[in-house]
Design an enzyme around this catalytic site. Structure first.
Site, short mmCIF file in Angstrom:
data_model
loop_
_atom_site.label_atom_id
_atom_site.label_comp_id
_atom_site.label_asym_id
_atom_site.label_seq_id
_atom_site.Cartn_x
_atom_site.Cartn_y
_atom_site.Cartn_z
CG ASP A 10 16.20 -10.38 20.74
OD1 ASP A 10 16.49 -9.04 20.86
OD2 ASP A 10 16.10 -11.19 20.05
CG ASP A 104 16.83 -5.03 19.44
OD1 ASP A 104 17.91 -5.19 19.13
OD2 ASP A 104 15.89 -5.60 18.97
CD GLU A 105 20.31 -9.04 18.93
OE1 GLU A 105 20.31 -10.41 19.42
OE2 GLU A 105 20.14 -8.85 17.61
#
Length: 364
Positions: A10, A104-105
């Site tokens: 993350d 983003d993860e």
């Protein structure tokens, strides 16, 4: 039992961190990605801003009240996507089993891909170092034997941290967490659980399954499992998305027409941000309304052209709601979903869509 090795990566305050990386004057200061105007919305907040309670999807006016020195900067989704591609190229060096959740993860299953590292923890650390070296950004990582615990672990030492929950620790780890901390249990569900006396993982574990089934239906099995540290969901790469939606269950029923209209407007702003982040363009909009008596209705509209602006999305949603007004019953839940996707917009079209969401970008 074959123990899986799952890594959850993350990025730390991704959009805001990219802006701070690229603009030295932003570093160490509270910034919000978005538009600082009356009807603006926060797309992301730096950690400095989060200390004041600023959060994504928050109205800009509220964010400014919480943090008077907040700096707004327009989003650059083309940059975020380019950085995301860099990060996913790094993931692919370690395993083909990658399930992105957003720009983003992502989850990575490295069970059969430990290679010379021999350890999922060492792989996670190596990935974090690669990301820092190649993007000058930090990422947090969680390592465990299932997805639920790996995601919990990645939050444990944020920012720029690594945490491991081994099999012997998993079932006990969840017991002292509050239900609000469980990924997969939203604020409204947590409120309902607390009303039943379920405050912690230990309480959830001790709750009879039949009671969970009665109050939470199909989701009861998932809640029961995670309270025991169990999550059998696999890491599934290359899932084809059929829809994109967001919904909100309200702790206090919406009884006035203007309350429902304003709540729907907030949902559409949140959904529009999600569609831009995931680079999705759609033609069909579906509105879901659940009333106090649990009666549920849906209304949909398919447009001739893909939705190209927040204004079009908002107007269409409001037109779907309008025939249901005036409200005869209180509303406990509203939801909006996009479907009937079309091929990805060209970059120029994406930038135009962003301008429509943030019309005064040039003034920032």
């Amino acid at each position: 039992m074959n123990c899986r090795r799952i890594v959850h990566i993350d990025m730390d305050a991704f959009y805001a961190s990219v802006e701070q990386r690229d603009n030295p004057s932003f570093r160490g200061r509270p910034i919000a990605v978005g538009r600082g105007a009356a009807r603006g919305v926060v797309a992301a907040a730096s950690y400095e801003a989060r200390q004041f309670g600023v959060r994504s999807a928050m109205p800009s006016t509220k964010a400014q009240r919480l943090c008077p020195k907040l700096i707004f900067t327009p989003p650059r989704f083309h940059v975020y996507r380019a950085v995301s591609e860099q990060i996913h190229e790094i993931f692919a060096r370690y395993t083909p089993l990658i399930q992105p959740l957003s720009l983003d993860e992502a989850f990575l299953d490295v069970t059969d891909h430990l290679g010379a590292y021999g350890s999922a923890t060492l792989i996670a650390e190596s990935i974090r170092e690669d990301i820092k070296q190649q993007t000058n950004l930090t990422a947090s990582a969680g390592v465990s034997y299932n997805r639920f615990l790996a995601k919990l672990a990645s939050d444990y030492n944020k920012p720029d941290g690594l945490f491991v929950i081994p099999p012997h620790m998993g079932p006990e780890f969840v017991l002292n967490l509050t239900v609000d901390q469980f990924h997969g249990i939203g604020p409204a569900t947590a409120q309902r659980m607390r009303a039943l006396g379920i405050q912690t993982g230990q309480d959830l574990k001790n709750t009879d399954f039949s009671l969970l089934k009665h109050h939470f239906g199909k989701a009861a099995q998932f809640y029961h499992d995670i309270a025991h540290g169990v999550d059998e969901r696999p890491v599934t790469p290359h899932r084809e998305r059929k829809s994109l939606g967001t919904e909100q269950t309200y702790l206090t029923d919406l009884k006035q027409d203007h309350d429902a209209i304003n709540a729907l407007h907030d949902l559409t702003k949140k959904l529009w941000l999600l569609s831009l982040e995931k680079n999705i363009s759609a033609r069909t909009i579906t509105l879901k309304v659940k009333y106090t008596n649990f009666k549920q209705i849906t209304r949909a509209n398919t447009l001739l052209k893909p939705i190209s602006s927040l204004t079009i999305l908002t107007d269409t949603c409001q037109s779907l709601l309008q025939p249901l007004l005036p409200l005869q019953e209180g509303v406990r839940l509203l939801g909006v979903t996009l479907s009937n996707f079309i091929p990805t917009l060209a970059e120029s079209d994406q930038q135009q869509s962003q301008m429509l969401l943030f019309p005064d970008l040039k003034s920032l």
